[in-house]
Design an enzyme around this catalytic site. Structure first.
Site, PDB file in Angstrom:
ATOM      1  CG  ASP A   1       0.222  -0.152 -23.807  1.00 44.68           C
ATOM      2  OD1 ASP A   1       0.685   0.498 -24.639  1.00 44.68           O
ATOM      3  OD2 ASP A   1      -0.095   1.076 -23.283  1.00 44.68           O
TER       4      ASP A   1
ATOM      5  CG  ASN B   1       8.762  -5.446 -16.953  1.00 44.94           C
ATOM      6  OD1 ASN B   1       8.582  -5.938 -16.783  1.00 44.94           O
ATOM      7  ND2 ASN B   1       8.604  -4.277 -17.878  1.00 44.94           N
TER       8      ASN B   1
ATOM      9  CG  ASP C   1       9.597 -11.855 -20.074  1.00 43.51           C
ATOM     10  OD1 ASP C   1       9.273 -10.405 -21.076  1.00 43.51           O
ATOM     11  OD2 ASP C   1      10.198 -12.006 -20.505  1.00 43.51           O
TER      12      ASP C   1
ATOM     13  CD  GLU D   1       4.715  -1.632 -22.410  1.00 43.87           C
ATOM     14  OE1 GLU D   1       4.338  -0.638 -22.314  1.00 43.87           O
ATOM     15  OE2 GLU D   1       5.509  -1.923 -23.348  1.00 43.87           O
TER      16      GLU D   1
END
Length: 517
Positions: free
Chosen positions: A387, A395, A404, A430
């Site tokens: 993770d 973000n 992305d 993620e």
């Protein structure tokens, strides 16, 4: 119509509904202007198909006829089937064109909501329509064979029949043999679900289809579309020693369709001069005094490969022979084109579009399968769950496109860092998961730690801006020690991942083991 042909046509219309994501698909077969045969999948009411106005337009054309919203189209907006039940809104129909150029019917998909088709869906309809034509013409060939048998018995009863009739029977027998070979070729290809099975199925038939030629079939790879590799070779003396060719040097593809059509349609000039067919410049130095006939396997602009034939005798290259080769090429093109479409759909169904890794659906399927094998073979199957730390901050700070980019970079890193037998997947958001068959938990922990360190030093950027230090946390579990089922194993790895998070992140924890640094 025979039961096997009907079943195949049923499969085609059902496949069309899946490929185009529509509720209804149908095939109409006409004899002149009279509807002779009809087959459908998902039809709401079988009483209105004869009144369907769109098929008339589709049959008159030569390409896919699409009506995205019939309620706004002046040609159909006032038709009862559009205004009233079943309220047809969308229609796409491909004319079924026989070898002699006649429009014998339509291959259609229908929806009751307005919609648009993607390029892949349009190509799928075209390929399925050609498959339907092949099935109908295969049925006709059987009928022709039955007629031939009847005619042969009549000729044997009339022992004084003229030489003309005996010659006609001989020609029909020759045609029947070829049609039987074409039928066997079609049946062999029809049962194949991938390219490798297709190669194995048709390899014994190629020397029978081309008894006076040696040959090669070259198929283009997806990753290198300009290069086609030799997948089949047959005959003595052996054909070209080339293992691959460059498609941009093949005149039959460069000048297709004009050049190829001019070569193949002029039977008078090529009857005894097969060298006037497409000569590929990539073969010139290898041919010496041998002649090459080159036939592209392509549907419109979709190149599948190339068929090369090297004549070994002086048998005249007649119009009948040319037409037979064209039919073989058409069958190979349709079959390989269908396999390419199916292969593309399969890849899209198991791959994550952003990272290129396998998706969660495939992860669950393959892990379940590997756990069963591990139980039968008595070996460990390890699972690493990773993770990205503080991914929300990335973000929020740099934007979702930067997030992305991080996911893509980690996906590329994982693909290049795992063993060929390992399966790297995007588990969701993620999170990533890596399945390691026949790998003890201790080794899996070491590999997870190596991945953690590698990602830590990737130095990711987006549009020239550094994204700072990106780290991951991970949990490792193994079958059978940490769980005997998929759910238990994933839960154990998730618990270890949670332990890594609460312990400070940027670390790997092993289920029921000490933390690895």
């Amino acid at each position: 119509m025979e039961q096997d042909v009907t079943a195949c046509l049923h499969d085609l219309v059902r496949l069309a509904t899946y490929a185009c994501q529509v509720p209804t698909a149908l095939i109409t077969i006409f004899d002149g202007e009279i509807l002779n045969y009809f087959i459908s999948f998902g039809l709401k009411a079988k009483s209105w198909y004869a009144e369907l106005p769109f098929c008339t337009y589709a049959r008159r054309g030569s390409s896919l006829f699409v009506v995205e919203d019939a309620s706004t189209d002046s040609r159909f907006a006032k038709h009862p089937l559009v205004k009233n039940l079943p309220h047809i809104k969308f229609y796409a129909g491909m004319p079924l064109i026989a070898d002699d150029g006649r429009a014998i019917g339509t291959f259609c998909v229908v929806d009751y909501l307005p919609r648009m088709l993607s390029t892949e869906q349009k190509e799928a309809i075209a390929l399925l329509a050609q498959q339907a034509v092949m099935q109908v013409q295969r049925h006709n060939s059987r009928v022709q064979g039955a007629k031939l048998e009847t005619l042969t018995k009549q000729v044997e009863a009339l022992q004084s029949e003229s030489q003309f009739l005996r010659s006609q029977i001989k020609d029909l027998e020759w045609e029947n043999d070829r049609m039987q070979l074409l039928y066997r070729l079609g049946m062999a290809l029809q049962t194949c679900s991938n390219f490798e099975k297709a190669y194995q199925a048709i390899a014994p038939l190629l020397p029978q289809l081309f008894p006076d030629c040696t040959g090669n079939i070259f198929i283009g790879l997806e990753t290198h579309w300009n290069i086609a590799h030799s997948v089949l070779a047959w005959g003595e003396p052996p054909p070209s020693p080339l293992k691959e060719i460059y498609l941009d040097r093949c005149q039959s593809l460069i000048s297709h369709p004009m050049y190829r059509q001019s070569c193949l349609s002029n039977a008078s000039s090529t009857a005894n001069n097969p060298e006037e067919y497409c000569l590929c410049c990539h073969q010139e130095k290898l041919l010496q005094d041998r002649k090459l006939l080159c036939f592209p396997l392509n549907i419109e602009d979709n190149v599948v490969g190339v068929l090369h034939l090297y004549p070994t005798s002086q048998v005249p290259w007649t119009e009948e022979r040319r037409l037979f080769v064209e039919k073989v090429v058409n069958q190979l093109t349709i079959a390989f084109g269908n396999l390419k479409v199916l292969h593309t759909f399969k890849l899209k169904s198991i791959r994550d579009h952003l990272t290129g890794l396998f998706n969660r659906r495939y992860f669950e399927e393959i892990l379940e399968r590997l756990l069963n094998r591990g139980e039968q073979g008595n070996y460990a199957v390890s699972l690493i769950v990773l993770d990205i730390d503080y991914f929300k901050n990335i973000n929020d700070t740099f934007g979702h496109l930067a997030g992305d980019a991080v996911l893509r970079d980690i996906g590329i890193f994982l693909k290049g860092s795992v063993r060929p037998t390992d399966i790297a997947c995007r588990y969701g958001g993620e999170e990533f998961a890596i399945v390691l068959p026949a790998c003890p938990i201790e080794i899996a922990g070491q590999r997870a730690e190596k991945l953690r360190r590698g990602i830590q030093y990737l130095g990711m950027e987006y549009q020239g801006q550094s994204l700072g230090k990106v780290t991951i946390s991970g949990g490792v579990a193994a079958f059978p020690d940490c769980g005997s089922t998929l759910a238990e194993l994933v839960s154990a790895a998730d618990t270890a991942l949670y332990q890594a998070k609460v312990s400070g992140r940027n670390r790997i924890c092993i289920s029921n083991k000490l933390t690895v640094h």
